[in-house]
Design a protein around this motif. Structure first.
Motif, short mmCIF file in Angstrom:
data_model
loop_
_atom_site.label_atom_id
_atom_site.label_comp_id
_atom_site.label_asym_id
_atom_site.label_seq_id
_atom_site.Cartn_x
_atom_site.Cartn_y
_atom_site.Cartn_z
N ARG A 211 -9.88 11.18 -12.77
CA ARG A 211 -9.27 11.93 -13.88
C ARG A 211 -8.44 11.05 -14.82
NH1 ARG A 211 -4.22 13.49 -14.53
NH2 ARG A 211 -2.61 13.24 -12.93
N PHE A 212 -8.31 9.76 -14.49
CA PHE A 212 -7.52 8.86 -15.31
C PHE A 212 -8.41 7.97 -16.17
CE2 PHE A 212 -5.15 9.72 -11.42
CZ PHE A 212 -3.96 10.22 -11.93
N ARG A 213 -7.97 7.74 -17.42
CA ARG A 213 -8.66 6.76 -18.24
C ARG A 213 -8.35 5.36 -17.70
NH1 ARG A 213 -9.33 11.59 -19.10
NH2 ARG A 213 -7.19 11.84 -19.78
N LEU A 214 -9.34 4.48 -17.76
CA LEU A 214 -9.15 3.09 -17.36
C LEU A 214 -9.00 2.24 -18.61
CD1 LEU A 214 -11.91 2.79 -14.59
CD2 LEU A 214 -9.48 3.38 -14.29
N ILE A 215 -7.85 1.58 -18.74
CA ILE A 215 -7.64 0.70 -19.88
C ILE A 215 -7.38 -0.71 -19.38
CG2 ILE A 215 -6.76 2.62 -21.26
CD1 ILE A 215 -3.97 1.31 -21.06
N SER A 216 -7.58 -1.69 -20.27
CA SER A 216 -7.42 -3.10 -19.91
C SER A 216 -6.68 -3.82 -21.03
CB SER A 216 -8.79 -3.76 -19.69
OG SER A 216 -9.46 -3.17 -18.60
N ASN A 217 -5.79 -4.70 -20.65
CA ASN A 217 -5.00 -5.47 -21.61
C ASN A 217 -4.76 -6.88 -21.07
OD1 ASN A 217 -4.23 -3.15 -23.51
ND2 ASN A 217 -3.49 -2.40 -21.54
N SER A 218 -4.32 -7.76 -21.94
CA SER A 218 -4.25 -9.18 -21.57
C SER A 218 -3.03 -9.53 -20.72
CB SER A 218 -4.23 -10.04 -22.83
OG SER A 218 -3.01 -9.85 -23.55
N ASP A 219 -1.91 -8.78 -20.88
CA ASP A 219 -0.64 -9.19 -20.28
C ASP A 219 -0.33 -10.63 -20.71
OD1 ASP A 219 1.69 -9.17 -18.83
OD2 ASP A 219 0.76 -8.99 -16.86
N ALA A 220 -0.59 -10.92 -21.98
CA ALA A 220 -0.50 -12.30 -22.47
C ALA A 220 0.93 -12.80 -22.48
CB ALA A 220 -1.10 -12.38 -23.88
N HIS A 221 1.11 -14.04 -22.01
CA HIS A 221 2.39 -14.72 -22.07
C HIS A 221 2.37 -15.84 -23.11
CE1 HIS A 221 4.42 -13.37 -18.10
NE2 HIS A 221 3.55 -12.46 -18.49
N SER A 222 1.28 -15.97 -23.82
CA SER A 222 1.19 -16.87 -24.97
C SER A 222 0.19 -16.27 -25.95
CB SER A 222 0.74 -18.28 -24.55
OG SER A 222 -0.60 -18.25 -24.09
N PRO A 223 0.36 -16.51 -27.26
CA PRO A 223 -0.53 -15.87 -28.24
C PRO A 223 -2.00 -16.20 -28.04
CG PRO A 223 1.42 -16.74 -29.33
CD PRO A 223 1.46 -17.25 -27.91
N ALA A 224 -2.32 -17.40 -27.55
CA ALA A 224 -3.72 -17.79 -27.36
C ALA A 224 -4.40 -16.96 -26.28
CB ALA A 224 -3.80 -19.27 -27.01
N LYS A 225 -3.62 -16.31 -25.42
CA LYS A 225 -4.20 -15.48 -24.36
C LYS A 225 -4.44 -14.04 -24.79
CE LYS A 225 -4.24 -18.56 -20.99
NZ LYS A 225 -5.51 -19.03 -20.41
#
Length: 423
Positions: A211-225
Protein backbone atom coordinates in the motif's frame (compact mmCIF):
# COMPACT_ATOMS: atom_id res chain seq x y z
CA UNK A 1 8.53 13.46 -17.64
CA UNK A 2 10.36 15.06 -14.72
CA UNK A 3 13.21 13.67 -12.62
CA UNK A 4 13.19 14.47 -8.90
CA UNK A 5 15.84 13.87 -6.21
CA UNK A 6 14.30 14.79 -2.87
CA UNK A 7 16.70 13.48 -0.21
CA UNK A 8 20.02 15.35 -0.19
CA UNK A 9 22.17 17.30 2.28
CA UNK A 10 23.69 20.76 2.60
CA UNK A 11 27.19 21.58 3.72
CA UNK A 12 25.80 21.94 7.25
CA UNK A 13 25.43 18.17 7.59
CA UNK A 14 28.36 16.10 8.80
CA UNK A 15 30.65 14.47 6.24
CA UNK A 16 29.40 16.59 3.34
CA UNK A 17 31.16 18.60 0.66
CA UNK A 18 31.67 22.31 1.21
CA UNK A 19 30.15 22.71 -2.26
CA UNK A 20 26.71 21.59 -1.07
CA UNK A 21 25.43 25.12 -1.66
CA UNK A 22 22.34 26.30 -3.57
CA UNK A 23 24.59 27.44 -6.43
CA UNK A 24 26.33 24.11 -6.89
CA UNK A 25 23.19 22.05 -6.33
CA UNK A 26 21.54 24.06 -9.09
CA UNK A 27 24.57 23.61 -11.34
CA UNK A 28 24.74 19.86 -10.89
CA UNK A 29 20.98 19.45 -11.25
CA UNK A 30 21.33 21.12 -14.67
CA UNK A 31 24.26 18.90 -15.59
CA UNK A 32 22.39 15.79 -14.52
CA UNK A 33 19.03 16.79 -15.96
CA UNK A 34 17.19 16.82 -12.60
CA UNK A 35 14.08 18.98 -12.67
CA UNK A 36 13.21 19.00 -8.94
CA UNK A 37 15.83 18.80 -6.20
CA UNK A 38 15.30 18.83 -2.43
CA UNK A 39 16.95 21.57 -0.41
CA UNK A 40 17.89 19.16 2.37
CA UNK A 41 18.52 20.18 5.99
CA UNK A 42 15.59 22.60 6.44
CA UNK A 43 15.94 22.41 10.23
CA UNK A 44 19.34 24.13 10.23
CA UNK A 45 18.95 27.90 10.89
CA UNK A 46 21.95 29.05 8.84
CA UNK A 47 20.88 26.90 5.87
CA UNK A 48 17.32 28.26 5.98
CA UNK A 49 18.73 31.77 6.03
CA UNK A 50 20.85 31.01 2.99
CA UNK A 51 17.93 29.43 1.15
CA UNK A 52 15.76 32.47 1.88
CA UNK A 53 18.47 34.73 0.49
CA UNK A 54 19.30 32.78 -2.66
CA UNK A 55 15.99 31.21 -3.72
CA UNK A 56 12.90 32.87 -5.10
CA UNK A 57 9.38 31.41 -5.39
CA UNK A 58 8.43 29.77 -8.68
CA UNK A 59 5.40 27.52 -9.05
CA UNK A 60 3.26 26.84 -5.98
CA UNK A 61 5.52 25.41 -3.26
CA UNK A 62 8.62 25.35 -5.47
CA UNK A 63 11.60 27.67 -5.74
CA UNK A 64 14.36 28.52 -8.22
CA UNK A 65 17.84 29.90 -7.65
CA UNK A 66 17.99 33.65 -8.16
CA UNK A 67 19.61 34.60 -11.43
CA UNK A 68 22.49 36.46 -9.81
CA UNK A 69 23.64 33.30 -8.03
CA UNK A 70 23.50 30.95 -11.01
CA UNK A 71 26.87 29.51 -12.07
CA UNK A 72 27.26 29.77 -15.83
CA UNK A 73 28.00 26.46 -17.53
CA UNK A 74 28.05 26.40 -21.31
CA UNK A 75 28.65 22.66 -21.35
CA UNK A 76 24.93 21.92 -20.85
CA UNK A 77 22.74 23.02 -23.75
CA UNK A 78 19.12 23.99 -23.16
CA UNK A 79 17.25 26.24 -20.79
CA UNK A 80 16.12 23.82 -18.06
CA UNK A 81 16.00 25.60 -14.69
CA UNK A 82 15.85 23.21 -11.70
CA UNK A 83 13.19 23.72 -9.06
CA UNK A 84 13.90 23.37 -5.36
CA UNK A 85 11.45 21.90 -2.85
CA UNK A 86 11.97 22.27 0.91
CA UNK A 87 13.15 18.98 2.44
CA UNK A 88 15.13 17.68 5.38
CA UNK A 89 16.14 14.52 7.22
CA UNK A 90 15.76 13.95 10.96
CA UNK A 91 17.45 11.24 13.00
CA UNK A 92 15.27 9.89 15.82
CA UNK A 93 17.04 7.92 18.57
CA UNK A 94 14.74 6.74 21.34
CA UNK A 95 13.67 3.72 23.34
CA UNK A 96 10.48 1.85 22.47
CA UNK A 97 9.31 -1.60 23.53
CA UNK A 98 12.49 -2.10 25.59
CA UNK A 99 14.76 -1.51 22.60
CA UNK A 100 16.77 1.51 21.43
CA UNK A 101 15.45 2.65 18.04
CA UNK A 102 17.42 4.65 15.48
CA UNK A 103 15.28 5.78 12.56
CA UNK A 104 15.82 8.42 9.88
CA UNK A 105 12.90 10.27 8.30
CA UNK A 106 12.65 12.53 5.24
CA UNK A 107 10.21 15.42 5.48
CA UNK A 108 9.01 17.42 2.47
CA UNK A 109 7.28 20.79 2.96
CA UNK A 110 5.30 23.26 0.85
CA UNK A 111 7.40 26.27 1.83
CA UNK A 112 10.17 27.87 3.88
CA UNK A 113 7.59 29.40 6.23
CA UNK A 114 6.50 25.90 7.26
CA UNK A 115 10.15 24.96 7.76
CA UNK A 116 10.58 27.93 10.09
CA UNK A 117 7.62 26.93 12.24
CA UNK A 118 8.61 23.27 12.46
CA UNK A 119 12.23 24.13 13.27
CA UNK A 120 11.08 26.43 16.08
CA UNK A 121 9.12 23.56 17.61
CA UNK A 122 11.93 21.01 17.23
CA UNK A 123 14.42 23.44 18.76
CA UNK A 124 12.46 23.12 22.01
CA UNK A 125 13.13 19.35 21.92
CA UNK A 126 16.78 19.06 20.86
CA UNK A 127 19.81 20.65 19.23
CA UNK A 128 19.11 21.64 15.61
CA UNK A 129 22.20 23.87 15.26
CA UNK A 130 25.10 21.40 15.27
CA UNK A 131 24.10 19.22 12.30
CA UNK A 132 21.95 19.66 9.21
CA UNK A 133 20.48 16.26 10.02
CA UNK A 134 19.64 16.77 13.70
CA UNK A 135 19.52 13.92 16.21
CA UNK A 136 16.42 14.11 18.40
CA UNK A 137 15.28 11.84 21.21
CA UNK A 138 11.82 11.84 19.69
CA UNK A 139 9.61 8.85 18.87
CA UNK A 140 8.83 8.72 15.15
CA UNK A 141 5.12 8.63 16.02
CA UNK A 142 5.49 11.87 17.99
CA UNK A 143 7.63 13.49 15.29
CA UNK A 144 4.99 12.71 12.68
CA UNK A 145 2.29 14.10 14.96
CA UNK A 146 4.20 17.37 15.39
CA UNK A 147 4.81 17.71 11.65
CA UNK A 148 1.15 17.10 10.79
CA UNK A 149 -0.14 19.51 13.43
CA UNK A 150 2.09 22.34 12.21
CA UNK A 151 1.86 21.58 8.49
CA UNK A 152 -0.98 19.26 7.38
CA UNK A 153 0.28 19.43 3.77
CA UNK A 154 3.69 18.02 4.68
CA UNK A 155 4.96 14.68 3.36
CA UNK A 156 6.63 12.29 5.80
CA UNK A 157 8.68 9.43 4.32
CA UNK A 158 10.66 6.85 6.33
CA UNK A 159 14.19 7.08 4.91
CA UNK A 160 16.26 4.24 3.38
CA UNK A 161 14.05 1.79 5.25
CA UNK A 162 16.40 -1.24 5.20
CA UNK A 163 19.73 0.33 6.24
CA UNK A 164 21.08 -1.71 9.19
CA UNK A 165 21.81 1.06 11.68
CA UNK A 166 19.42 3.98 11.09
CA UNK A 167 16.11 3.00 9.52
CA UNK A 168 12.59 1.79 10.15
CA UNK A 169 13.39 -1.84 9.28
CA UNK A 170 17.08 -1.73 10.24
CA UNK A 171 18.45 -5.01 11.54
CA UNK A 172 19.97 -3.49 14.67
CA UNK A 173 17.56 -0.76 15.74
CA UNK A 174 14.41 -0.88 13.66
CA UNK A 175 10.94 -2.42 13.66
CA UNK A 176 9.32 -5.33 11.83
CA UNK A 177 6.24 -3.42 10.66
CA UNK A 178 5.28 0.14 9.81
CA UNK A 179 2.49 -0.08 12.38
CA UNK A 180 4.97 -0.93 15.14
CA UNK A 181 6.82 2.29 14.37
CA UNK A 182 3.94 4.72 13.81
CA UNK A 183 0.98 3.14 15.60
CA UNK A 184 -2.33 4.92 15.05
CA UNK A 185 -0.67 7.43 12.69
CA UNK A 186 0.34 4.75 10.19
CA UNK A 187 -2.43 5.87 7.76
CA UNK A 188 -0.49 9.13 7.32
CA UNK A 189 2.52 7.27 5.91
CA UNK A 190 1.98 6.88 2.18
CA UNK A 191 5.48 6.22 0.81
CA UNK A 192 8.81 4.73 1.86
CA UNK A 193 12.33 5.29 0.54
CA UNK A 194 14.00 2.09 -0.63
CA UNK A 195 17.63 3.20 -0.10
CA UNK A 196 20.72 2.46 -2.17
CA UNK A 197 21.10 -1.19 -1.12
CA UNK A 198 17.62 -2.32 -2.17
CA UNK A 199 15.54 -1.95 -5.32
CA UNK A 200 11.79 -2.31 -6.04
CA UNK A 201 11.86 -6.10 -6.66
CA UNK A 202 13.36 -6.64 -3.21
CA UNK A 203 10.61 -4.53 -1.63
CA UNK A 204 7.87 -6.23 -3.67
CA UNK A 205 8.62 -9.42 -1.74
CA UNK A 206 7.10 -7.87 1.40
CA UNK A 207 3.32 -7.75 0.89
CA UNK A 208 2.91 -5.40 3.87
CA UNK A 209 4.55 -2.70 1.70
CA UNK A 210 2.01 -3.01 -1.12
CA UNK A 211 0.00 0.00 0.00
CA UNK A 212 3.05 2.29 0.10
CA UNK A 213 4.61 4.12 -2.81
CA UNK A 214 8.29 3.25 -3.33
CA UNK A 215 10.49 6.28 -3.92
CA UNK A 216 14.25 6.57 -4.40
CA UNK A 217 16.66 9.44 -3.78
CA UNK A 218 20.40 9.98 -3.77
CA UNK A 219 20.99 10.99 -0.12
CA UNK A 220 23.79 12.98 -1.76
CA UNK A 221 26.57 14.40 0.41
CA UNK A 222 28.18 16.17 -2.55
CA UNK A 223 26.58 17.83 -5.61
CA UNK A 224 28.21 15.35 -8.02
CA UNK A 225 26.27 12.53 -6.34
CA UNK A 226 22.88 14.05 -7.15
CA UNK A 227 20.61 11.65 -9.03
CA UNK A 228 22.40 8.41 -8.24
CA UNK A 229 18.85 7.44 -7.31
CA UNK A 230 15.81 9.51 -8.29
CA UNK A 231 12.10 9.50 -9.14
CA UNK A 232 10.40 9.64 -12.54
CA UNK A 233 7.35 11.87 -12.42
CA UNK A 234 4.61 12.78 -14.89
CA UNK A 235 3.04 15.61 -12.89
CA UNK A 236 2.14 19.30 -12.99
CA UNK A 237 5.17 21.28 -11.88
CA UNK A 238 3.97 22.20 -8.39
CA UNK A 239 4.16 21.06 -4.78
CA UNK A 240 0.63 19.70 -5.07
CA UNK A 241 1.62 17.66 -8.12
CA UNK A 242 4.64 16.30 -6.27
CA UNK A 243 2.54 15.51 -3.19
CA UNK A 244 -0.08 13.62 -5.17
CA UNK A 245 2.64 11.56 -6.83
CA UNK A 246 4.27 10.55 -3.54
CA UNK A 247 1.14 10.27 -1.40
CA UNK A 248 -1.28 8.80 -3.95
CA UNK A 249 0.92 7.50 -6.76
CA UNK A 250 -0.68 9.89 -9.26
CA UNK A 251 2.03 10.57 -11.82
CA UNK A 252 4.71 8.50 -10.06
CA UNK A 253 5.97 6.70 -13.14
CA UNK A 254 8.86 4.85 -11.50
CA UNK A 255 12.37 5.24 -10.11
CA UNK A 256 16.00 5.37 -11.13
CA UNK A 257 17.99 2.94 -8.99
CA UNK A 258 21.47 1.87 -8.04
CA UNK A 259 22.18 -1.72 -8.80
CA UNK A 260 21.34 -2.82 -5.23
CA UNK A 261 24.53 -4.91 -5.05
CA UNK A 262 26.40 -1.62 -5.40
CA UNK A 263 24.97 -0.33 -2.11
CA UNK A 264 27.28 -0.48 0.87
CA UNK A 265 24.94 -2.56 3.02
CA UNK A 266 23.58 -5.04 0.49
CA UNK A 267 25.13 -8.19 1.96
CA UNK A 268 26.14 -9.26 5.46
CA UNK A 269 29.74 -8.93 6.51
CA UNK A 270 32.54 -7.40 8.53
CA UNK A 271 34.53 -4.79 6.64
CA UNK A 272 37.52 -4.77 9.00
CA UNK A 273 38.11 -8.43 8.21
CA UNK A 274 37.16 -8.07 4.49
CA UNK A 275 34.44 -10.64 5.06
CA UNK A 276 31.34 -10.60 2.84
CA UNK A 277 28.72 -13.21 3.77
CA UNK A 278 25.42 -14.58 2.56
CA UNK A 279 22.54 -14.76 5.06
CA UNK A 280 23.04 -18.52 5.36
CA UNK A 281 26.73 -18.04 6.19
CA UNK A 282 25.82 -15.48 8.84
CA UNK A 283 23.44 -17.92 10.44
CA UNK A 284 26.09 -20.64 10.30
CA UNK A 285 28.46 -18.38 12.23
CA UNK A 286 25.68 -17.34 14.65
CA UNK A 287 26.08 -13.69 13.63
CA UNK A 288 29.70 -13.55 14.81
CA UNK A 289 32.70 -12.83 12.56
CA UNK A 290 34.76 -16.06 12.33
CA UNK A 291 37.96 -14.01 11.95
CA UNK A 292 37.80 -11.62 14.93
CA UNK A 293 34.75 -12.68 16.92
CA UNK A 294 32.91 -9.36 16.58
CA UNK A 295 29.29 -8.95 15.52
CA UNK A 296 28.56 -9.29 11.81
CA UNK A 297 26.64 -6.41 10.22
CA UNK A 298 23.35 -7.78 8.90
CA UNK A 299 22.80 -6.47 5.38
CA UNK A 300 19.70 -5.37 3.51
CA UNK A 301 19.37 -8.60 1.54
CA UNK A 302 19.26 -10.61 4.77
CA UNK A 303 16.76 -8.26 6.38
CA UNK A 304 14.46 -8.38 3.36
CA UNK A 305 14.62 -12.16 3.50
CA UNK A 306 13.59 -12.05 7.17
CA UNK A 307 10.43 -10.04 6.46
CA UNK A 308 9.55 -11.35 2.98
CA UNK A 309 6.41 -13.40 2.45
CA UNK A 310 6.86 -13.72 -1.32
CA UNK A 311 9.51 -15.47 -3.41
CA UNK A 312 12.19 -13.77 -5.45
CA UNK A 313 10.85 -12.73 -8.84
CA UNK A 314 7.46 -11.45 -7.66
CA UNK A 315 6.51 -8.44 -9.83
CA UNK A 316 4.47 -5.32 -9.23
CA UNK A 317 3.63 -2.84 -11.95
CA UNK A 318 5.78 0.26 -11.39
CA UNK A 319 8.75 0.80 -13.70
CA UNK A 320 12.35 1.25 -12.57
CA UNK A 321 15.75 1.59 -14.22
CA UNK A 322 19.17 0.57 -12.87
CA UNK A 323 21.81 3.16 -13.71
CA UNK A 324 25.20 4.37 -12.50
CA UNK A 325 26.62 7.91 -12.91
CA UNK A 326 27.96 8.78 -16.36
CA UNK A 327 31.40 9.76 -15.06
CA UNK A 328 31.81 6.26 -13.70
CA UNK A 329 30.71 4.70 -16.99
CA UNK A 330 33.30 6.86 -18.74
CA UNK A 331 35.99 5.83 -16.26
CA UNK A 332 35.16 2.13 -16.58
CA UNK A 333 35.20 2.41 -20.36
CA UNK A 334 38.50 4.31 -20.44
CA UNK A 335 40.25 2.33 -17.69
CA UNK A 336 40.84 5.32 -15.44
CA UNK A 337 39.48 6.86 -12.24
CA UNK A 338 36.18 8.74 -12.31
CA UNK A 339 38.00 11.58 -10.53
CA UNK A 340 40.75 11.77 -13.17
CA UNK A 341 41.11 14.81 -15.43
CA UNK A 342 40.74 12.49 -18.42
CA UNK A 343 37.31 11.24 -17.31
CA UNK A 344 36.11 14.68 -16.25
CA UNK A 345 37.16 16.25 -19.54
CA UNK A 346 35.27 13.61 -21.49
CA UNK A 347 32.23 14.07 -19.23
CA UNK A 348 32.07 17.80 -19.98
CA UNK A 349 32.61 17.11 -23.69
CA UNK A 350 29.68 14.68 -23.75
CA UNK A 351 27.40 17.13 -21.95
CA UNK A 352 28.21 19.90 -24.41
CA UNK A 353 27.62 17.67 -27.43
CA UNK A 354 24.80 15.37 -26.31
CA UNK A 355 22.85 17.04 -23.50
CA UNK A 356 22.34 16.42 -19.79
CA UNK A 357 23.61 13.26 -18.10
CA UNK A 358 20.29 11.45 -17.76
CA UNK A 359 19.53 12.05 -21.44
CA UNK A 360 22.84 10.44 -22.34
CA UNK A 361 22.38 7.48 -20.01
CA UNK A 362 18.71 6.84 -20.81
CA UNK A 363 17.65 8.04 -24.26
CA UNK A 364 20.50 9.32 -26.41
CA UNK A 365 21.01 7.12 -29.51
CA UNK A 366 24.04 4.87 -29.11
CA UNK A 367 25.24 5.94 -32.54
CA UNK A 368 25.38 9.57 -31.36
CA UNK A 369 27.40 8.55 -28.30
CA UNK A 370 29.75 6.57 -30.54
CA UNK A 371 30.18 9.57 -32.85
CA UNK A 372 31.02 11.93 -29.98
CA UNK A 373 32.95 9.69 -27.58
CA UNK A 374 33.99 6.57 -29.43
CA UNK A 375 32.98 2.93 -29.54
CA UNK A 376 34.16 1.93 -26.05
CA UNK A 377 32.05 4.47 -24.13
CA UNK A 378 29.08 3.85 -26.42
CA UNK A 379 29.36 0.15 -25.68
CA UNK A 380 29.57 0.89 -21.94
CA UNK A 381 26.31 2.85 -22.07
CA UNK A 382 24.66 0.14 -24.16
CA UNK A 383 25.65 -2.56 -21.68
CA UNK A 384 24.43 -0.44 -18.79
CA UNK A 385 21.02 0.05 -20.43
CA UNK A 386 20.74 -3.68 -21.10
CA UNK A 387 21.78 -4.60 -17.56
CA UNK A 388 24.80 -6.48 -18.90
CA UNK A 389 26.96 -5.91 -15.83
CA UNK A 390 28.86 -7.98 -13.29
CA UNK A 391 28.25 -7.10 -9.64
CA UNK A 392 30.42 -7.60 -6.59
CA UNK A 393 28.14 -6.77 -3.65
CA UNK A 394 28.83 -4.22 -0.96
CA UNK A 395 28.75 -4.99 2.76
CA UNK A 396 29.23 -3.36 6.18
CA UNK A 397 29.75 0.16 4.81
CA UNK A 398 31.84 -0.93 1.80
CA UNK A 399 30.31 -0.02 -1.58
CA UNK A 400 30.01 -2.79 -4.13
CA UNK A 401 31.49 -2.67 -7.61
CA UNK A 402 29.89 -2.87 -11.03
CA UNK A 403 31.89 -4.15 -14.00
CA UNK A 404 30.86 -3.29 -17.54
CA UNK A 405 33.65 -5.12 -19.36
CA UNK A 406 34.59 -7.87 -16.92
CA UNK A 407 38.30 -7.09 -16.77
CA UNK A 408 40.52 -5.58 -14.09
CA UNK A 409 40.54 -1.80 -14.01
CA UNK A 410 37.06 -1.38 -15.51
CA UNK A 411 34.99 -1.71 -12.35
CA UNK A 412 32.71 1.09 -11.22
CA UNK A 413 33.35 2.02 -7.59
CA UNK A 414 31.20 4.28 -5.42
CA UNK A 415 33.39 4.63 -2.37
CA UNK A 416 35.31 7.75 -3.46
CA UNK A 417 33.48 10.99 -4.23
CA UNK A 418 34.13 12.48 -7.65
CA UNK A 419 36.22 15.62 -7.31
CA UNK A 420 34.57 18.93 -8.25
CA UNK A 421 34.90 19.81 -11.91
CA UNK A 422 36.77 22.97 -12.74
CA UNK A 423 34.20 25.64 -13.60
Amino acid sequence: MYIADLHIHSRYSRATSKECTPEHLDLWARRKGIHIVGTGDFTHPAWREELAEKLTPAEDGLYVLKEEYRIRDDSVPGEMIPRFVVTGEISSIYKKNEKVRKVHSVIILPGLEDAERIAAKLEQIGNIHSDGRPILGLDCHDLLEIILEICPLSIYVPAHIWTPHFSMFGAFSGFDTVEECFGDLTPYIHAVETGLSSDPPMNWRVSALDRFRLISNSDAHSPAKLGREANLLDIPMSYEGLSQAIQMGKGLYGTIEFFPEEGKYHMDGHRKCSLCLSPSDTMKYNGVCPVCGRRITIGVSHRVEDLADRPEGYVRAKAFENLVPLQEVIAASMGCSAASKKAQKEYMHMLSELGAEFEILRTCPIEDIRRVSGARIAEGVRRLREGQVECTPGFDGEYGTIRLFGTAGTEIKQDIDILPLIL
